[in-house]
Write an enzyme that holds these catalytic residues in place. Structure first.
Site, PDB file in Angstrom:
ATOM      1  N   ASP A  68       0.866  -1.179   0.000  1.00 55.12           N
ATOM      2  CA  ASP A  68       0.000   0.000   0.000  1.00 55.12           C
ATOM      3  C   ASP A  68       0.900   1.225   0.000  1.00 55.12           C
ATOM      4  O   ASP A  68       1.814   1.323   0.832  1.00 55.12           O
ATOM      5  CB  ASP A  68      -0.867   0.037   1.268  1.00 55.12           C
ATOM      6  CG  ASP A  68      -1.955  -1.031   1.271  1.00 55.12           C
ATOM      7  OD1 ASP A  68      -1.874  -1.979   0.468  1.00 55.12           O
ATOM      8  OD2 ASP A  68      -2.873  -0.912   2.099  1.00 55.12           O
TER       9      ASP A  68
ATOM     10  N   ASP B  14     -15.536  -3.425   1.086  1.00 51.48           N
ATOM     11  CA  ASP B  14     -14.860  -3.017   2.324  1.00 51.48           C
ATOM     12  C   ASP B  14     -15.946  -2.697   3.335  1.00 51.48           C
ATOM     13  O   ASP B  14     -16.712  -1.744   3.130  1.00 51.48           O
ATOM     14  CB  ASP B  14     -13.981  -1.795   2.052  1.00 51.48           C
ATOM     15  CG  ASP B  14     -12.979  -2.040   0.929  1.00 51.48           C
ATOM     16  OD1 ASP B  14     -12.489  -3.181   0.817  1.00 51.48           O
ATOM     17  OD2 ASP B  14     -12.692  -1.119   0.156  1.00 51.48           O
TER      18      ASP B  14
HETATM   19  O1  LIG Z   1      -6.020  -1.068   1.944  1.00 50.12           O
HETATM   20  C1  LIG Z   1      -6.231  -0.206   2.794  1.00 50.12           C
HETATM   21  O2  LIG Z   1      -5.652  -0.220   3.907  1.00 50.12           O
HETATM   22  C2  LIG Z   1      -7.188   0.908   2.501  1.00 50.12           C
HETATM   23  C3  LIG Z   1      -7.448   1.808   3.484  1.00 50.12           C
HETATM   24  C4  LIG Z   1      -8.316   2.846   3.242  1.00 50.12           C
HETATM   25  C5  LIG Z   1      -8.906   2.956   2.006  1.00 50.12           C
HETATM   26  C6  LIG Z   1      -8.662   2.052   1.010  1.00 50.12           C
HETATM   27  C7  LIG Z   1      -7.808   1.002   1.243  1.00 50.12           C
HETATM   28  N1  LIG Z   1      -7.524   0.046   0.308  1.00 50.12           N
HETATM   29  C8  LIG Z   1      -7.927  -0.184  -1.006  1.00 50.12           C
HETATM   30  O3  LIG Z   1      -8.501   0.899  -1.704  1.00 50.12           O
HETATM   31  C9  LIG Z   1      -9.440   0.361  -2.597  1.00 50.12           C
HETATM   32  C10 LIG Z   1     -10.575   1.292  -2.748  1.00 50.12           C
HETATM   33  O4  LIG Z   1     -10.190   2.426  -3.476  1.00 50.12           O
HETATM   34  P1  LIG Z   1     -11.350   3.251  -4.205  1.00 50.12           P
HETATM   35  O5  LIG Z   1     -12.424   3.415  -3.194  1.00 50.12           O
HETATM   36  O6  LIG Z   1     -11.755   2.419  -5.368  1.00 50.12           O
HETATM   37  O7  LIG Z   1     -10.684   4.527  -4.554  1.00 50.12           O
HETATM   38  C11 LIG Z   1      -9.948  -0.928  -1.994  1.00 50.12           C
HETATM   39  O8  LIG Z   1     -10.087  -1.883  -3.004  1.00 50.12           O
HETATM   40  C12 LIG Z   1      -8.845  -1.342  -1.070  1.00 50.12           C
HETATM   41  O9  LIG Z   1      -8.086  -2.375  -1.681  1.00 50.12           O
END
Ligand SMILES: O=C(O)c1ccccc1N[C@@H]1O[C@H](COP(=O)(O)O)[C@@H](O)[C@H]1O
Length: 242
Positions: free
Chosen positions: A13, A132
């Site tokens: 990340d 999520d």
């Molecule tokens: O992975 C994390 O710790 C995380 C924490 C906070 C937000 C997102 C996170 N992870 C990844 O982000 C995508 C979502 O991104 P979006 O909403 O499409 O812009 C999600 O798939 C997590 O893998």
């Protein structure tokens, strides 16, 4: 299509140019683990078949690490699952142009359902959706906003042909408190699509427990904090689920 062996996806990340781990996905809870490319190459050298690569700034809306993320993705010989900030045609095109095997859509699946249905139809299994959740409520925009009911959204995405789900229990993510096996079981019971488990893995026994859900539809597990905190090595993890 599920396989018999649990796939492992070590996570990188990226926030502000660094490989980080968060606790509960909360902005400001970062522990930094250095250069993302070095981290990704280390997982590849250790035998990973997949890399779960996330642009956290793009997910939070605090900028992006797109150039660096593309460099990491392009440097990998292994399959890459890319996520964070993929919410429109331009960001999807840029993500797919990195050569990643698939992308993970989070916020877009909650806020732009018509666009997501369109890209699922166009790109098939190159599109996964990240579910999520806190309890059974989906969260988007860096996990800061509620985005509807897990099972209603799952039914809609299933009907649109979504190929795969990455299920994260936010309450577990980055905590080393063990995965939410009940959540994984419940999601598998509601869909015939493969599920990738995310959040809470702390030990080899946790991975063995997730591997026990492969017959129910769990295909893979994302491992983050436990690897960075050296709770076990990736080689040991791969051996544990072999
Ligand atoms: O992975 C994390 O710790 C995380 C924490 C906070 C937000 C997102 C996170 N992870 C990844 O982000 C995508 C979502 O991104 P979006 O909403 O499409 O812009 C999600 O798939 C997590 O893998």
């Amino acid at each position: 299509m599920t396989t018999n062996r649990l796939e492992l996806l070590p996570a990188v990340d990226v926030r502000d140019g660094q490989a980080v781990r968060l606790v509960h996905g909360e902005s400001g809870s970062e522990t930094s683990y250095g250069d993302p490319l070095e981290a990704a190459l280390a997982w590849q050298r250790a035998g990973a078949e997949w890399l779960h690569l996330v642009d956290l700034d793009a997910a939070f809306g605090t900028g992006d690490n797109r150039k660096q993320i593309a460099e990491v993705a392009r440097a990998m010989d292994i399959k890459v699952e890319l996520s964070g900030g993929i919410r429109d045609d331009a960001s999807l095109e840029a993500a797919l142009a990195t050569g990643c095997r698939r992308v993970n859509l989070g916020t877009a699946a909650l806020e732009a359902p018509e666009w997501v249905a369109k890209v699922i139809a166009e790109h098939g299994d190159k599109i996964a959706v990240g579910l999520d959740v806190r309890g059974t409520t989906l969260r988007g925009r860096g996990w800061t906003r509620d985005g509807g009911d897990l099972y209603e959204t799952l039914a809609r995405l299933d009907s649109e042909g979504c190929a795969r789900y990455v299920v994260t229990d936010i309450a577990k993510d980055g905590t080393l408190k063990g995965p939410n096996l009940e959540l994984l079981r419940n999601v598998c019971a509601r869909t015939d699509r493969p599920v990738v488990a995310s959040g809470g893995v702390s030990s080899l026994d946790d991975l063995r427990a997730i591997a026990g859900l492969v017959p129910e539809g769990v295909e893979g597990a994302i491992v983050g904090k436990a690897l960075y905190a050296k709770a076990f090595t990736l080689e040991e993890a791969l051996e544990a689920v072999a």
